[in-house]
Write an enzyme that holds these catalytic residues in place. Structure first.
Site, PDB file in Angstrom:
ATOM      1  N   SER A 112       0.864  -1.181   0.000  1.00  0.00           N
ATOM      2  CA  SER A 112       0.000   0.000   0.000  1.00  0.00           C
ATOM      3  C   SER A 112       0.894   1.222   0.000  1.00  0.00           C
ATOM      4  CB  SER A 112      -0.875   0.023   1.257  1.00  0.00           C
ATOM      5  OG  SER A 112      -1.468   1.291   1.410  1.00  0.00           O
ATOM      6  N   TYR A 158      -1.125  -0.917  10.305  1.00  0.00           N
ATOM      7  CA  TYR A 158      -1.364  -1.303   8.909  1.00  0.00           C
ATOM      8  C   TYR A 158      -0.170  -0.871   8.048  1.00  0.00           C
ATOM      9  CZ  TYR A 158      -3.515  -1.207   4.249  1.00  0.00           C
ATOM     10  OH  TYR A 158      -3.784  -1.395   2.920  1.00  0.00           O
TER      11      TYR A 158
HETATM   12  N1  LIG Z   1      -8.693  -0.691  -1.088  1.00  0.00           N
HETATM   13  C1  LIG Z   1      -7.658   0.121  -1.066  1.00  0.00           C
HETATM   14  O1  LIG Z   1      -7.823   1.337  -1.208  1.00  0.00           O
HETATM   15  C2  LIG Z   1      -6.273  -0.432  -0.889  1.00  0.00           C
HETATM   16  C3  LIG Z   1      -5.195   0.447  -1.008  1.00  0.00           C
HETATM   17  C4  LIG Z   1      -3.902  -0.046  -0.840  1.00  0.00           C
HETATM   18  C5  LIG Z   1      -3.710  -1.390  -0.573  1.00  0.00           C
HETATM   19  N2  LIG Z   1      -4.770  -2.239  -0.450  1.00  0.00           N
HETATM   20  C6  LIG Z   1      -4.486  -3.643  -0.166  1.00  0.00           C
HETATM   21  O2  LIG Z   1      -5.150  -4.453  -1.113  1.00  0.00           O
HETATM   22  C7  LIG Z   1      -5.435  -5.728  -0.548  1.00  0.00           C
HETATM   23  C8  LIG Z   1      -6.887  -6.080  -0.797  1.00  0.00           C
HETATM   24  O3  LIG Z   1      -7.709  -5.133  -0.120  1.00  0.00           O
HETATM   25  P1  LIG Z   1      -9.189  -4.754  -0.596  1.00  0.00           P
HETATM   26  O4  LIG Z   1      -9.290  -3.288  -0.470  1.00  0.00           O
HETATM   27  O5  LIG Z   1      -9.515  -5.415  -1.865  1.00  0.00           O
HETATM   28  O6  LIG Z   1     -10.017  -5.379   0.629  1.00  0.00           O
HETATM   29  P2  LIG Z   1     -11.283  -6.346   0.680  1.00  0.00           P
HETATM   30  O7  LIG Z   1     -11.712  -6.334   2.113  1.00  0.00           O
HETATM   31  O8  LIG Z   1     -12.269  -5.967  -0.364  1.00  0.00           O
HETATM   32  O9  LIG Z   1     -10.658  -7.767   0.316  1.00  0.00           O
HETATM   33  C9  LIG Z   1      -9.806  -8.456   1.198  1.00  0.00           C
HETATM   34  C10 LIG Z   1     -10.068  -9.941   1.074  1.00  0.00           C
HETATM   35  O10 LIG Z   1      -9.161 -10.618   1.969  1.00  0.00           O
HETATM   36  C11 LIG Z   1      -9.885 -11.656   2.624  1.00  0.00           C
HETATM   37  N3  LIG Z   1      -9.263 -12.008   3.893  1.00  0.00           N
HETATM   38  C12 LIG Z   1      -9.230 -11.292   5.049  1.00  0.00           C
HETATM   39  N4  LIG Z   1      -8.612 -11.993   6.018  1.00  0.00           N
HETATM   40  C13 LIG Z   1      -8.233 -13.171   5.461  1.00  0.00           C
HETATM   41  C14 LIG Z   1      -7.554 -14.315   5.958  1.00  0.00           C
HETATM   42  N5  LIG Z   1      -7.147 -14.395   7.224  1.00  0.00           N
HETATM   43  N6  LIG Z   1      -7.334 -15.335   5.102  1.00  0.00           N
HETATM   44  C15 LIG Z   1      -7.746 -15.279   3.800  1.00  0.00           C
HETATM   45  N7  LIG Z   1      -8.403 -14.221   3.291  1.00  0.00           N
HETATM   46  C16 LIG Z   1      -8.643 -13.186   4.114  1.00  0.00           C
HETATM   47  C17 LIG Z   1     -11.292 -11.073   2.812  1.00  0.00           C
HETATM   48  O11 LIG Z   1     -12.258 -12.106   3.040  1.00  0.00           O
HETATM   49  C18 LIG Z   1     -11.493 -10.333   1.504  1.00  0.00           C
HETATM   50  O12 LIG Z   1     -12.096 -11.153   0.517  1.00  0.00           O
HETATM   51  C19 LIG Z   1      -5.067  -5.638   0.936  1.00  0.00           C
HETATM   52  O13 LIG Z   1      -3.793  -6.223   1.140  1.00  0.00           O
HETATM   53  C20 LIG Z   1      -5.022  -4.146   1.178  1.00  0.00           C
HETATM   54  O14 LIG Z   1      -4.172  -3.809   2.229  1.00  0.00           O
HETATM   55  C21 LIG Z   1      -6.049  -1.786  -0.600  1.00  0.00           C
END
Ligand SMILES: NC(=O)c1ccc[n+]([C@@H]2O[C@H](COP(=O)([O-])OP(=O)(O)OC[C@H]3O[C@@H](n4cnc5c(N)ncnc54)[C@H](O)[C@@H]3O)[C@@H](O)[C@H]2O)c1
Length: 266
Positions: free
Chosen positions: A145, A158
């Site tokens: 991120s 985080y």
């Molecule tokens: N959304 C943003 O703006 C953003 C920005 C930067 C980085 N990220 C990173 O992108 C990645 C995905 O995030 P997102 O925004 O799509 O979130 P999201 O909540 O939509 O998806 C995350 C997924 O991870 C799964 N998950 C959570 N705990 C778990 C576990 N213990 N075992 C297996 N699966 C598990 C959840 O069930 C979910 O399907 C993350 O690593 C997040 O830090 C997101």
């Protein structure tokens, strides 16, 4: 279908593929002709002949071992993994207004964030590297991120897990490069809404920043800090991941790419 990326028939594990960025990555890889294993703790309703769902808590070594064994049984090999699953629970280091209050960092939250965001990346990458040694090739993609590069108010744990992931990327690229294994990070910036943005998340983040949830929501659309003037679409991360998994990116390793519309300050 154009196969410029050459991903047809390849086998990829995507963690957290049931929602948000992970689901967008699953969709892109399926569209490119790959076989995809979605390893998520929550099931998905998505059906596709080349998509397998394996219920996995990525912070559990036993579950990750089961994931690898089942993938090999179903698909015969693994060409790459995408460490995408993650959670975010905003907390203040020390709450000056309400010491020991609801939004102050606790050991429990610290351990939870480290287990799901960081230990998971070590567990799956280690298990996959053992397969890649045998096949003589492989790619590890770590979803980081922008917060990991810049830090983030109210999201220190985080951000720390993401900074540690960036460090894994650099070190593992050095360890694994001689075995023809690439390790690359992708750091999304401000994205369109995903499952991460729950009411619990918004209430916690608003509290840590001393603003209301409404004010926080207004800030999402304030994109003056992003040179491209908008938040990112999920497929814009997925496109980069597909490219990095492919042999088109065969000389890219040990770096974390910002996918943030030109935004470089937190
Ligand atoms: N959304 C943003 O703006 C953003 C920005 C930067 C980085 N990220 C990173 O992108 C990645 C995905 O995030 P997102 O925004 O799509 O979130 P999201 O909540 O939509 O998806 C995350 C997924 O991870 C799964 N998950 C959570 N705990 C778990 C576990 N213990 N075992 C297996 N699966 C598990 C959840 O069930 C979910 O399907 C993350 O690593 C997040 O830090 C997101």
């Amino acid at each position: 279908m154009s196969d410029w990326l050459g991903l047809q028939g390849k086998v990829y594990i995507v963690t957290g593929g049931s929602s948000g960025i992970g689901k967008a990555i699953v969709d892109e890889l399926l569209a490119a002709g790959a076989q995809v294993i979605n390893a998520d703790i929550h099931s998905s309703v998505q059906l596709h002949p080349r998509l397998h769902f394996i219920e996995t808590d990525v912070s559990s070594k036993t579950a990750v071992e089961h994931l690898i064994a089942t993938t090999l049984k179903k698909a015969g090999t693994i060409d790459g993994i995408v460490n995408n699953a993650g959670i975010n629970l905003p907390r203040l280091l020390a709450d000056q207004k309400h010491p020991h209050g609801r939004y102050e960092l606790t050991e429990e939250i610290f351990d939870q964030l480290l287990a799901i965001n960081l230990k998971s990346v070590y567990l799956l990458s280690q298990a996959a590297a053992r397969i890649f040694y045998q096949t003589g090739t492989g790619v590890v993609i770590n979803i980081s991120s922008e917060a990991g590069l810049e830090g983030s108010e109210g999201q220190s744990i985080y951000a720390a897990t993401k900074a540690a992931i960036n460090s894994f990327t650099r070190s593992w690229a050095k360890e694994l490069g001689k075995f023809n294994i690439r390790v690359v990070g992708v750091a999304p910036g401000i994205m369109e809404e995903t499952g991460l943005r729950t009411l619990e998340y918004e209430e916690a983040l608003a509290y840590t920043r001393g603003i209301t949830v409404d004010a926080l929501r207004k800030n999402y659309s304030k994109v003056s800090t992003i040179p491209l003037g908008r938040s990112g679409r999920l497929e814009e991360v997925a496109n980069v991941v597909s490219f990095l998994l492919s042999d088109r990116a065969s000389y890219i390793s040990g770096v974390t790419m910002n996918v943030a519309g030109g935004k470089t300050r937190g």
